[in-house]
Design a protein around this motif. Structure first.
Motif, PDB file in Angstrom:
ATOM      1  N   TRP A  84       0.975  -1.202  -0.003  1.00 45.45           N
ATOM      2  CA  TRP A  84       0.077   0.056  -0.047  1.00 45.45           C
ATOM      3  C   TRP A  84       0.867   1.368  -0.011  1.00 45.45           C
ATOM      4  O   TRP A  84       2.140   1.214   0.597  1.00 45.45           O
ATOM      5  CB  TRP A  84      -0.641   0.121   1.311  1.00 45.45           C
ATOM      6  CG  TRP A  84      -1.948  -1.049   1.309  1.00 45.45           C
ATOM      7  CD1 TRP A  84      -1.961  -2.211   1.932  1.00 45.45           C
ATOM      8  CD2 TRP A  84      -3.217  -0.808   0.622  1.00 45.45           C
ATOM      9  NE1 TRP A  84      -2.996  -2.909   2.008  1.00 45.45           N
ATOM     10  CE2 TRP A  84      -4.132  -2.035   1.111  1.00 45.45           C
ATOM     11  CE3 TRP A  84      -3.854   0.127   0.035  1.00 45.45           C
ATOM     12  CZ2 TRP A  84      -5.361  -2.198   0.767  1.00 45.45           C
ATOM     13  CZ3 TRP A  84      -5.267  -0.104  -0.255  1.00 45.45           C
ATOM     14  CH2 TRP A  84      -6.118  -1.439   0.088  1.00 45.45           C
ATOM     15  N   LEU A 112      -1.711   1.560  -4.499  1.00 46.08           N
ATOM     16  CA  LEU A 112      -0.933   0.410  -4.145  1.00 46.08           C
ATOM     17  C   LEU A 112      -0.122   0.056  -5.408  1.00 46.08           C
ATOM     18  O   LEU A 112      -0.456   0.308  -6.368  1.00 46.08           O
ATOM     19  CB  LEU A 112      -1.939  -0.702  -3.640  1.00 46.08           C
ATOM     20  CG  LEU A 112      -3.027  -1.249  -4.482  1.00 46.08           C
ATOM     21  CD1 LEU A 112      -2.463  -2.037  -5.573  1.00 46.08           C
ATOM     22  CD2 LEU A 112      -3.796  -2.123  -3.592  1.00 46.08           C
ATOM     23  N   ASP A 163      -3.477  -1.433   4.982  1.00 49.30           N
ATOM     24  CA  ASP A 163      -2.962   0.032   4.596  1.00 49.30           C
ATOM     25  C   ASP A 163      -2.512   0.777   5.799  1.00 49.30           C
ATOM     26  O   ASP A 163      -2.691   0.180   6.872  1.00 49.30           O
ATOM     27  CB  ASP A 163      -4.202   0.627   3.849  1.00 49.30           C
ATOM     28  CG  ASP A 163      -5.396   1.106   4.880  1.00 49.30           C
ATOM     29  OD1 ASP A 163      -5.435   0.879   5.975  1.00 49.30           O
ATOM     30  OD2 ASP A 163      -6.100   1.615   4.203  1.00 49.30           O
ATOM     31  N   GLY A 165      -5.448  -5.691   2.429  1.00 45.64           N
ATOM     32  CA  GLY A 165      -5.352  -6.132   1.058  1.00 45.64           C
ATOM     33  C   GLY A 165      -4.778  -7.462   1.006  1.00 45.64           C
ATOM     34  O   GLY A 165      -4.003  -8.010   2.015  1.00 45.64           O
ATOM     35  N   SER A 182      -9.367  -6.482  -1.645  1.00 48.19           N
ATOM     36  CA  SER A 182      -9.168  -5.837  -0.335  1.00 48.19           C
ATOM     37  C   SER A 182     -10.633  -5.790   0.457  1.00 48.19           C
ATOM     38  O   SER A 182     -11.389  -5.973  -0.232  1.00 48.19           O
ATOM     39  CB  SER A 182      -8.645  -4.421  -0.360  1.00 48.19           C
ATOM     40  OG  SER A 182      -9.869  -3.366  -0.847  1.00 48.19           O
TER      41      SER A 182
END
Length: 645
Positions: free
Chosen positions: A60, A67, A338, A345, A359
């Motif tokens: 991320w 990302l 993140d 994710g 995600s």
């Protein structure tokens, strides 16, 4: 040996092979001996299957920049940026060699990545500036450098390197934009950094001994010089710690180990050894990955249940499990939260979907909605119709249940069979997306069996050790049990069976051919071990002791005699069926000499038929698309010859 030396030795050895009846062709970086020309119609037929892509989460970016992913648009996998779910994949790196690891800096201004030359696996660390696109080499340009890990502040990062002596793998700490590093370890063995403490004052380390034994240490980074190391959770018996992370208050560690269990379990323990507890006591499969959110509110982990991944999410404030969206059955990898801890994710792959990035929302009041970030191409093929494997279990010679994934070939009448054996051996075949298996099953009508013979991971530590040392040939006997099973299945043709595999699977292919030659039509060995003594002698220094722990120590006279006796080169005279042997000249794990001596031995012993393919710009397997395409086409041509004609 360094990369150039290996390639030089490979060239000398090839030129020394018997010239009679061997057609040798050099085309660019490829050397082919007795490999027929690929018919244009076959290349056209396989083209769509070789145009499939995948995308993997590489990190991320901060400040909602999106990302990073790894995917291939030309010859090799490179780093791309995806700004939003479904957005364009903007390519950032453009190298002839594939990018290996990627680690995004917490500040979102740059990322680290590693790449090697020619498959030699002497990876170098580079820094990419997201503002300017400038790239800077940070490592020494010579050693092998792996396992990148950022501190939470982004002020420094850790990685493993062989720069001290070429044999041991030390942990060092670097800072962005600078080539100077601070040594954290200078001990024997393989060391890697798992996590910085939230305040950056400690580093959690792994000392890997073998697949069945590792140790955790805490390094105090507050002083100068080599830090003092403190053993975390010492054990009286060998224990495998697969991964670990600091709790976000810095007072404890979440870790995964097989202590007092046949399986890897998720645990927590304070740094002083108190408050120890098992968090997955009722789970009777391996916990594989764990990841904590930045704020420490959530912990995500996956469980490998007979080859199928299960995703779990814990609320660490309440200790309760949280619901996650229903996911297609498949393989989950690359867990990463993140920076805000609001999204998790991961990669998802199954038999009908190539690896893509997804995600889920995990913040307070979040809907847990599943979001798809990438949608990789499948060469224009309708992947929703791809063959889904059936999980079977076969009784081996000693009553052991050996699992295998069974892909049924299309067509009437008993189908020919390909047994495909994974490498490792401490690895596991999974029901993942494989367009080549689909080609075998759909276009050629070949049924494919993908076993997890004893010694494979994913089935407990006892299963993992059943092929160690002098038990090596028991895993080969598992292939014999699979041949017995094939003979009982009316839809399969036991008279038309081939075997293939790479690395350790290459050894299994060669060993199966020496033991079951009369029950097999031929084999494909890719970067396989042909002689245990020469392999252990010639593999790279940093790998030798790790491999001795699994295979046995060739410096012991009795073990050396045993290893020599079971080596495929010793028993090559038993192979009278066609073989296709494939090798990368720069392979640091299984040197090219392993393939070359097997080719020579088969040809000299009985004039056996051997196709040989050597790539001068590859290592342990083929990573460049053009090389891989030619190999795949040649493998298909070989299978057509031995199974379908």
């Amino acid at each position: 040996m360094q990369i150039k030396q290996i390639a030089f030795v490979a060239a000398i050895f090839l030129n020394a092979l018997p010239a009679q009846a061997v057609e040798r062709i050099e085309r660019g970086n490829l050397v082919m001996e007795d490999v027929p020309a690929i018919p244009p119609a076959l290349a056209e037929r396989t083209n769509r299957y070789q145009q499939t892509r995948s995308a993997s989460l590489a990190g991320w970016l901060a400040r909602d920049q999106g990302l990073l992913i790894s995917t291939r648009f030309a010859e090799t996998a490179q780093v791309h940026l995806v700004a939003a779910p479904g957005a364009d994949r903007r390519q950032l790196t453009f190298f002839a060699e594939p990018v290996a690891e990627v680690a995004a800096a917490p500040d979102g201004q740059h990322f680290l990545f590693t790449k090697d030359v020619g498959g030699g696996e002497f990876y170098q660390v580079y820094q990419y500036d997201l503002g300017s696109g400038d790239i800077q080499l940070l490592s020494d340009g010579k050693a092998r450098n792996t396992d990148l890990r950022w501190s939470s502040s982004g002020e420094r990062f850790a990685y493993s390197t062989t720069r001290r002596n070429g044999k041991d793998t030390d942990v060092v700490i670097g800072t962005p934009g600078k080539t100077e590093v601070r040594a954290v370890t200078a001990r024997e063995g393989a060391w890697s950094a798992l996590d910085f403490s939230p305040d950056g004052r400690r580093l959690l380390l792994s000392h890997y001994v073998s697949a069945n034994e590792s140790e955790l240490y805490l390094a105090d980074l507050s002083g100068d010089g080599l830090p003092e190391l403190q053993r975390f959770h010492p054990a009286s018996e060998p224990v495998s710690f697969s991964t670990a992370r600091f709790s976000r208050d810095g007072r404890g560690v979440y870790y995964v180990s097989d202590q007092d269990s046949d399986f890897q379990r998720l645990r927590y323990e304070q740094l002083d050894g108190s408050a120890a507890r098992v968090l997955t006591a009722d789970t009777h499969w391996d916990v594989e990955q764990i990841e904590l959110s930045g704020g420490g509110s959530f912990l995500a982990y996956t469980v490998n249940a007979d080859g199928i991944s299960q995703l779990h999410l814990l609320d660490l404030k309440t200790g309760k499990s949280l619901s996650v969206p229903a996911l297609p059955a498949g393989v989950i990898s690359g867990l990463e939260f993140d920076a805000g801890g609001k999204r998790l994710g991961f990669n998802l792959n199954n038999a009908r979907n190539p690896t893509d990035v997804f995600s889920i929302e995990v913040g307070s009041g979040a809907s847990r909605k599943l979001t798809r970030w990438t949608r990789s191409e499948t060469g224009g093929l309708n992947a929703s119709t791809f063959t889904e494997p059936q999980l079977i279990h076969v009784n081996s010679f000693d009553g052991l249940q050996v699992p295998a994934f069974y892909y049924r070939g299309l067509g009437d009448g008993p189908r020919p069979v390909l047994i495909s054996i994974h490498g490792g051996p401490e690895s596991q075949a999974l029901p993942s997306f494989n367009p080549l298996i689909e080609f075998y099953a759909r276009e050629l009508g070949i049924s494919v069996l993908v076993p997890n013979v004893r010694g494979s991971s994913g089935y407990g530590k006892k299963y993992l050790t059943l092929d160690n040392g002098r038990l090596r040939e028991d895993s080969v006997r598992d292939i014999g049990a699979l041949l017995d099973w094939i003979a009982t299945q009316p839809e399969l043709n036991a008279e038309r069976v081939a075997v293939m595999g790479g690395s350790y699977g290459g050894y299994m292919t060669l060993a199966s051919m020496t033991r079951y030659n009369n029950r097999l039509r031929g084999g494909i060995d890719v970067v396989g071990i042909s002689n245990w003594v020469t392999f252990l002698t010639n593999t790279q220094d940093y790998r030798r002791d790790l491999r001795r722990a699994e295979y046995g120590d060739e410096s012991d006279p009795k073990m050396r005699a045993f290893l020599q006796a079971i080596s495929p080169t010793t028993n090559a005279a038993r192979i009278t069926r066609p073989m296709f042997i494939v090798q990368g000249a720069n392979d640091p794990r299984v040197p090219a000499s392993e393939a070359e001596q097997m080719v020579e031995t088969i040809r000299n012993n009985n004039g056996g038929e051997v196709w040989y393919l050597l790539a001068k710009d590859e290592g342990h397997g083929f990573r460049k698309k053009a090389n891989r395409d030619l190999y795949n086409n040649a493998a298909i041509l070989f299978l057509q010859k031995i199974l379908l004609e």
